[in-house]
Design a protein around this motif. Structure first.
Motif, PDB file in Angstrom:
ATOM      1  N   TRP A 131       4.052  -8.910  14.924  1.00  0.00           N
ATOM      2  CA  TRP A 131       4.882  -8.196  13.944  1.00  0.00           C
ATOM      3  C   TRP A 131       5.655  -9.149  13.119  1.00  0.00           C
ATOM      4  N   LYS A 132       5.953 -10.309  13.694  1.00  0.00           N
ATOM      5  CA  LYS A 132       6.720 -11.322  13.074  1.00  0.00           C
ATOM      6  C   LYS A 132       5.977 -12.078  11.972  1.00  0.00           C
ATOM      7  N   ARG A 133       4.812 -12.046  12.299  1.00  0.00           N
ATOM      8  CA  ARG A 133       4.122 -12.879  11.383  1.00  0.00           C
ATOM      9  C   ARG A 133       3.282 -12.027  10.198  1.00  0.00           C
ATOM     10  N   MET A 134       3.555 -10.671  10.249  1.00  0.00           N
ATOM     11  CA  MET A 134       3.195  -9.883   9.203  1.00  0.00           C
ATOM     12  C   MET A 134       3.909 -10.006   7.732  1.00  0.00           C
ATOM     13  N   LYS A 135       3.386  -9.850   6.642  1.00  0.00           N
ATOM     14  CA  LYS A 135       4.258  -9.501   5.489  1.00  0.00           C
ATOM     15  C   LYS A 135       5.119  -8.421   5.310  1.00  0.00           C
ATOM     16  N   PHE A 136       6.035  -8.708   4.443  1.00  0.00           N
ATOM     17  CA  PHE A 136       6.920  -7.290   4.349  1.00  0.00           C
ATOM     18  C   PHE A 136       6.220  -6.435   3.862  1.00  0.00           C
ATOM     19  N   LEU A 137       5.497  -6.316   2.875  1.00  0.00           N
ATOM     20  CA  LEU A 137       5.113  -5.081   2.322  1.00  0.00           C
ATOM     21  C   LEU A 137       3.907  -4.482   3.093  1.00  0.00           C
ATOM     22  N   HIS A 138       3.188  -5.564   4.096  1.00  0.00           N
ATOM     23  CA  HIS A 138       2.273  -4.929   5.176  1.00  0.00           C
ATOM     24  C   HIS A 138       3.061  -4.163   6.235  1.00  0.00           C
ATOM     25  N   LYS A 139       4.118  -4.490   6.489  1.00  0.00           N
ATOM     26  CA  LYS A 139       4.991  -3.676   7.458  1.00  0.00           C
ATOM     27  C   LYS A 139       5.497  -2.480   6.832  1.00  0.00           C
ATOM     28  N   VAL A 140       5.806  -2.384   5.534  1.00  0.00           N
ATOM     29  CA  VAL A 140       6.074  -1.163   4.737  1.00  0.00           C
ATOM     30  C   VAL A 140       4.826  -0.146   4.895  1.00  0.00           C
ATOM     31  N   SER A 141       3.859  -0.661   4.470  1.00  0.00           N
ATOM     32  CA  SER A 141       2.399   0.043   4.586  1.00  0.00           C
ATOM     33  C   SER A 141       2.151   0.885   5.759  1.00  0.00           C
ATOM     34  N   ILE A 142       2.627  -0.165   6.933  1.00  0.00           N
ATOM     35  CA  ILE A 142       2.149   0.672   8.370  1.00  0.00           C
ATOM     36  C   ILE A 142       3.154   1.583   8.559  1.00  0.00           C
ATOM     37  N   ARG A 143       4.724   1.383   8.341  1.00  0.00           N
ATOM     38  CA  ARG A 143       5.554   2.246   8.456  1.00  0.00           C
ATOM     39  C   ARG A 143       5.167   3.672   7.635  1.00  0.00           C
ATOM     40  N   ASN A 144       4.826   3.568   6.548  1.00  0.00           N
ATOM     41  CA  ASN A 144       4.611   4.533   5.708  1.00  0.00           C
ATOM     42  C   ASN A 144       3.257   5.669   6.200  1.00  0.00           C
ATOM     43  N   ILE A 145       2.208   4.809   6.815  1.00  0.00           N
ATOM     44  CA  ILE A 145       1.204   5.450   7.511  1.00  0.00           C
ATOM     45  C   ILE A 145       1.404   6.448   8.523  1.00  0.00           C
ATOM     46  N   PHE A 146       2.410   5.940   9.339  1.00  0.00           N
ATOM     47  CA  PHE A 146       2.906   6.698  10.586  1.00  0.00           C
ATOM     48  C   PHE A 146       3.873   7.537  10.354  1.00  0.00           C
ATOM     49  N   ARG A 147       4.531   7.314   9.071  1.00  0.00           N
ATOM     50  CA  ARG A 147       5.878   7.999   8.847  1.00  0.00           C
ATOM     51  C   ARG A 147       5.398   9.613   8.403  1.00  0.00           C
ATOM     52  N   GLU A 196       0.348  -5.692  -7.449  1.00  0.00           N
ATOM     53  CA  GLU A 196       1.206  -5.405  -6.405  1.00  0.00           C
ATOM     54  C   GLU A 196       1.575  -3.808  -6.306  1.00  0.00           C
ATOM     55  N   THR A 197       1.885  -3.075  -7.367  1.00  0.00           N
ATOM     56  CA  THR A 197       2.264  -1.684  -7.165  1.00  0.00           C
ATOM     57  C   THR A 197       0.982  -0.943  -6.557  1.00  0.00           C
ATOM     58  N   SER A 198      -0.295  -1.186  -7.337  1.00  0.00           N
ATOM     59  CA  SER A 198      -1.479  -0.491  -6.838  1.00  0.00           C
ATOM     60  C   SER A 198      -1.624  -0.806  -5.418  1.00  0.00           C
ATOM     61  N   SER A 199      -1.552  -2.007  -5.070  1.00  0.00           N
ATOM     62  CA  SER A 199      -1.710  -2.337  -3.412  1.00  0.00           C
ATOM     63  C   SER A 199      -0.967  -1.822  -2.643  1.00  0.00           C
ATOM     64  N   TYR A 200       0.419  -1.801  -2.916  1.00  0.00           N
ATOM     65  CA  TYR A 200       1.573  -1.203  -2.359  1.00  0.00           C
ATOM     66  C   TYR A 200       1.165   0.384  -1.657  1.00  0.00           C
ATOM     67  N   VAL A 201       0.500   0.918  -2.484  1.00  0.00           N
ATOM     68  CA  VAL A 201       0.230   2.495  -2.471  1.00  0.00           C
ATOM     69  C   VAL A 201      -1.221   2.649  -1.743  1.00  0.00           C
ATOM     70  N   LEU A 202      -2.110   1.696  -2.469  1.00  0.00           N
ATOM     71  CA  LEU A 202      -3.507   2.106  -2.149  1.00  0.00           C
ATOM     72  C   LEU A 202      -3.951   1.316  -0.957  1.00  0.00           C
ATOM     73  N   ARG A 203      -3.398   0.149  -0.385  1.00  0.00           N
ATOM     74  CA  ARG A 203      -3.295  -0.392   1.020  1.00  0.00           C
ATOM     75  C   ARG A 203      -3.444   0.555   2.025  1.00  0.00           C
ATOM     76  N   GLU A 204      -2.658   1.550   1.906  1.00  0.00           N
ATOM     77  CA  GLU A 204      -2.681   2.696   3.091  1.00  0.00           C
ATOM     78  C   GLU A 204      -3.879   3.334   2.934  1.00  0.00           C
ATOM     79  N   ASN A 205      -4.435   3.675   1.662  1.00  0.00           N
ATOM     80  CA  ASN A 205      -5.661   4.432   1.719  1.00  0.00           C
ATOM     81  C   ASN A 205      -6.707   3.572   2.263  1.00  0.00           C
ATOM     82  N   LEU A 206      -6.700   2.205   2.230  1.00  0.00           N
ATOM     83  CA  LEU A 206      -7.801   1.297   2.637  1.00  0.00           C
ATOM     84  C   LEU A 206      -7.590   1.369   4.324  1.00  0.00           C
ATOM     85  N   ALA A 207      -6.383   1.694   4.830  1.00  0.00           N
ATOM     86  CA  ALA A 207      -6.357   1.576   6.275  1.00  0.00           C
ATOM     87  C   ALA A 207      -6.520   3.149   7.010  1.00  0.00           C
TER      88      ALA A 207
END
Length: 909
Positions: free
Chosen positions: A531-547, A823-834
């Motif tokens: 978790w420490k080695r993950m980027k901030f935006l990646h952490k946000v995406s993971i939290r949003n997926i399970f939120r 960055e904006t599109s990645s922030y939202v669509l990264r969740e789609n990819l996952a």
């Protein structure tokens, strides 16, 4: 629903047309696939039924080994429920030329088994003919080969026919033409001749059509025909026995007349001979007296003696001539009497051998094309039992997600309507009208397009195996009502289910926005080093997926369902398209087989020479159709009895389903094909009972199950059969391998000329036919893949659109904070990819289960499909799912760009 609410609803449709269109599209796709696949079989059957009905295909084909007379035709025509009865001629002819063809010649009929003229005209005289469409050119001539038997040559008035037209026949709706003992054992085409072209005293067959126009294969037709076989066998036997009695009486009378004539000729001839003999004897006595007188005057009257001797010698010469004629006449008479006695004896022997004729009452199911079409059309119906349901479930899931989100978005408006005094029913009607209208439009579009396009596409493939007929549009009212009901349940039903919870709240509660869900730590956060080695935006995406667990669940189910459909579609092709190659390249590896006759324990010398000259190697077997008795039912299976199984792998690879080599069956043992084991509950160690048409029985223990994909086959030892039956079992079948450089056609023709070989089957030809037969499924698979692709696209679009709509203030915030476009599109669509990755993983596993279930539903008689999915099918399924995801992302990037930051950040209040 009030006018204000109605206006508001119509305005809502215009304002959220993307959402409305998504519901409409998903319903249209689900209904289109559901109704399209289900209507294919009825539409195909309706098309063929119309052709066969227009041409009055026979209900019964009556055969007699003595043939039929016109009186028999009249009798059958007067039987109950008969619309038409017509006598016909048919025989197989061998043509001459650079290549010999075997043609099945039929006489043209007037009312039954009509033909459809595709080019040219009908024959006008006995020297003209019509031939199968696409085989020979109009204007060409067909000449009979000199190798035809005398019976064939004598059956036709001429040996040359001019082709004046081509046609399709109701008796030959598929590519199968049957087998023959002539040429290479295969009939190349059919040909129709006028009745006047045949020179036969009796019809070879009579066709009967009943007073019915029921749909082929229908329960109504089966009920109509039920019980008629015995009745018509009785009719046929009665007429055949009359024919037998007539022929017997005629033959007996001829023998009696011949015997009487012989006796008369014997008496008359003997009388004539006796008279001639008496005349000769009398003349001889006169000559003797004359010679005695001359002897007395020899010395007294020399001149008179000399003249008398001249007369005597002349008379003696006449006597000797007469005697010679008498001896010749007597010899001729004795020969005539002997020949007559021989002919009478031969006639008596033939009369003793004259047996009552063999009678066959054959229904439509003995027609190869008719029987095959029922099985082949049923393949689509079997697929239709499973796939459409899965499509409908995914469609319902998406509708539920869309409408749930819409209701949540409209909480405040619902509260306002309730506060203004609108009833819950009126408010509910607004949303139900929204979803219901989309569903009705989608249902109409889906039903119209699905029931029009699907049959046309799939029937196009079937025309590779069957005659080309224009497929008519078939409207099924019951299916349309079912589709409409399912559409409304998937839309209006889920809308009601989604609204009822919200409407249960008070107006005040509804007008207050829902508190956002509290964030929770996810499992990855407990893995500190990662978790420490993950980027901030990646952490946000993971939290949003399970939120947003509901969205997570819907995305995984929706995308997983589409991936599963893709896997199943590709798996169908893997399992079905390649079974013929597997059967004839890996299992039944012989080049050909031959049906034998008049072969005992040892090969006739002539047959041995033919096989040795034309094959690399061969093995002899007994083969026959036996009934497998299981429970109270029976099933026809092919029993192969081998003298020895040593070297059998050169012809038939007896291997288990896992590829292991099987131990050959010992005495009182047998091994069975996988289809028998699976469908009829026959397992290793089971006792199996087999019975033939003569009620002879075999009881054997099953010691193995071998892989086999064509026919239901049992292998056992010949000694087992002989021991249990108590009689010798003849060889009647051979597996053969040809030399590498052999010309298959010439080799087959050479083998077919043997009097001990009735038919030769080249497995390469059979493999091509089976491959063509199964190619109809290629279009089904393609349709499944295209529809699954469309479904995946709509699911991804709808759920991604909901995701963006739900988080529009959040997205506006990060844009205000200075996030770049990428960055904006990645922030939202990264969740789609996952989520696509998770859904794909679930779909690949679900696809295996769905594929197995679908294959279990596809039952084709005499074919056992291998259940397999090749690795490339999994790869293509995953790649296509991600491709659809990227395509949706391109559309969503545009939507992200259009978000107005100032408007989005305004307070809800």
């Amino acid at each position: 629903m009030g006018s204000a609410v109605r206006k508001n609803t119509l305005r809502e449709i215009r304002g959220t047309f993307g959402r409305f269109f998504a519901i409409m599209a998903i319903i249209a796709l689900g209904v289109g696939f559901f109704t399209g696949v289900r209507i294919v079989t009825p539409a195909m059957v309706n098309t063929v039924n119309k052709f066969l009905d227009d041409n009055q295909l026979y209900d019964y084909r009556l055969l007699s080994s003595m043939g039929w007379k016109e009186d028999d035709v009249e009798y059958f025509r007067s039987c109950p429920d008969v619309r038409y009865a017509e006598g016909s001629y048919s025989l197989d002819i061998l043509t001459s030329g650079a290549r010999e063809y075997v043609l099945r010649a039929h006489s043209l009929t007037e009312d039954i088994n009509g033909i459809r003229l595709t080019a040219g005209r009908l024959p006008e005289n006995e020297n003209e003919c019509i031939i199968e469409d696409g085989r020979f050119k109009i204007g060409n001539t067909i000449t009979l080969s000199g190798e035809n038997s005398e019976s064939v040559k004598n059956a036709l008035k001429t040996d040359t026919f001019t082709i004046v037209g081509s046609a399709d026949s109701s008796m030959y709706i598929n590519f199968e033409r049957g087998t023959t003992s002539m040429g290479n054992g295969e009939i190349s085409a059919f040909v129709y001749l006028p009745k006047e072209a045949f020179d036969l005293d009796v019809y070879t067959e009579i066709f009967v059509r009943f007073q019915q126009d029921m749909e082929i294969y229908s329960d109504e037709y089966e009920a109509f025909m039920d019980g008629r076989d015995k009745q018509w066998e009785s009719f046929a036997h009665e007429r055949a026995d009359m024919r037998y009695d007539e022929l017997y009486s005629e033959a007996e009378k001829k023998l009696s007349d011949g015997r009487a004539e012989l006796e008369k000729n014997r008496a008359d001839g003997q009388t004539k001979l006796d008279s001639a003999k008496n005349d000769l004897d009398s003349g001889k006595e006169q000559l003797d007296r004359q010679l005695a007188q001359l002897e007395q005057i020899r010395d007294i009257a020399p001149q008179q003696y000399s003249a008398g001797m001249e007369q005597y010698n002349a008379a003696l010469a006449d006597y000797e001539k007469g005697l010679a004629e008498y001896e010749s006449s007597r010899a001729d008479f004795e020969k005539q009497i002997s020949d007559g006695e021989t002919e009478l004896k031969k006639g008596e022997d033939e009369l003793r051998k004259l047996k009552k004729p063999d009678i066959y009452v054959l229904d439509r199911n003995t027609n190869i094309g008719y029987a095959c079409f029922e099985n082949d059309s049923e393949i689509v119906a079997q697929v239709a039992r499973v796939f459409p349901v899965f499509f409908i479930l995914v469609a319902a899931l998406v509708c539920m997600t869309i409408m749930s989100r819409m209701v949540e978005e409209q909480r405040t408006q619902i509260g306002v309507f309730k506060a203004l005094g609108y009833s819950e029913g009126t408010v509910m009607g607004k949303f139900m009208f929204y979803s219901g209208l989309a569903a009705i439009i989608g249902c109409v579009l889906g039903y119209s397009l699905g029931t029009y396009i699907f049959p046309k596409i799939i029937w196009k493939t079937y025309t590779l195996m069957y005659i080309e007929l224009p497929i008519d549009y078939l409207f099924d009212r019951k299916l349309a009502l079912i589709a409409l009901a399912v559409s409304l349940i998937c839309s209006v039903g889920v809308t009601w289910f989604s609204c009822r919870v919200e409407l249960a709240e008070t107006a005040a509660s509804l007008m207050r926005p829902k508190a956002p869900k509290a964030g929770k730590r996810v499992l990855l956060e407990y893995i500190t080093p990662l978790w420490k080695r993950m980027k901030f935006l990646h952490k946000v995406s993971i939290r949003n997926i399970f939120r947003y667990k509901k969205r997570l669940f819907m995305m995984i189910l929706g995308i997983g369902g589409c991936t599963a459909l893709l896997v199943t579609g590709f798996g169908l092709k893997d399992s079905i398209a390649g079974f013929a190659d597997m059967q004839y390249n890996e299992i039944q590896v012989a080049d050909a087989s031959a049906n034998l006759r008049n072969v005992g324990d040892e090969l006739p010398e002539e047959l041995s020479e033919v096989l040795s000259e034309n094959t690399e190697d061969y093995t002899l077997l007994y083969t026959g159709a036996w009934d497998l008795l299981y429970g109270k039912k029976v099933k026809s299976v092919t029993v192969n009895a081998a003298e020895t199984f040593e070297g059998m792998d050169k012809y038939f690879e007896l291997r288990g389903m896992n590829g292991e080599k099987l131990v050959p069956p010992a005495e009182d043992e047998a091994i069975v094909s996988h289809s028998i084991a699976e469908r009829y509950g026959i397992k290793k160690g089971s006792m199996m009972k087999l019975r033939d048409e003569n009620m002879r029985e075999l009881n054997v223990r099953v010691t193995g199950v071998f892989e086999n994909h064509v026919y239901n086959v049992v292998f056992l030892g010949r000694s087992t059969m002989e021991k249990q039956l108590g009689e010798s079992v003849p060889f009647n079948y051979a597996f053969m391998n040809f030399p590498e450089d052999a010309d298959t056609y010439k080799t087959t023709a050479a083998l077919s000329k043997s009097g001990n070989i009735t038919a030769v089957l080249v497995f390469k030809d059979l493999k091509e036919r089976l491959s063509k037969m199964m190619s109809s499924l290629d279009y089904i698979v393609l349709i499944v893949i295209i529809c699954a692709a469309g479904l995946a696209f709509i699911v991804l679009y709808s759920l991604t659109n909901i995701n963006i709509t739900e988080r529009v203030r959040e997205i506006a915030t990060i844009k205000v904070l200075g996030f770049f476009r990428h960055e904006t599109s990645s922030y939202v669509l990264r969740e789609n990819l996952a989520l696509t990755a998770l859904g794909t993983a679930v779909g690949l596993g679900t696809g295996i289960l769905l594929h197995s279930f679908v294959m279990a539903q596809i039952r084709v008689d005499l074919v056992d499909f291998s259940v397999r999915i090749l690795p490339k099918s999994f790869l293509w399924s995953a790649l296509l799912t991600f491709l659809f995801n990227f395509a949706v992302d391109l559309f969503m990037v545009i939507k992200l760009e259009k978000i107005n930051m100032a408007e989005s950040l305004k307070s809800i209040e």
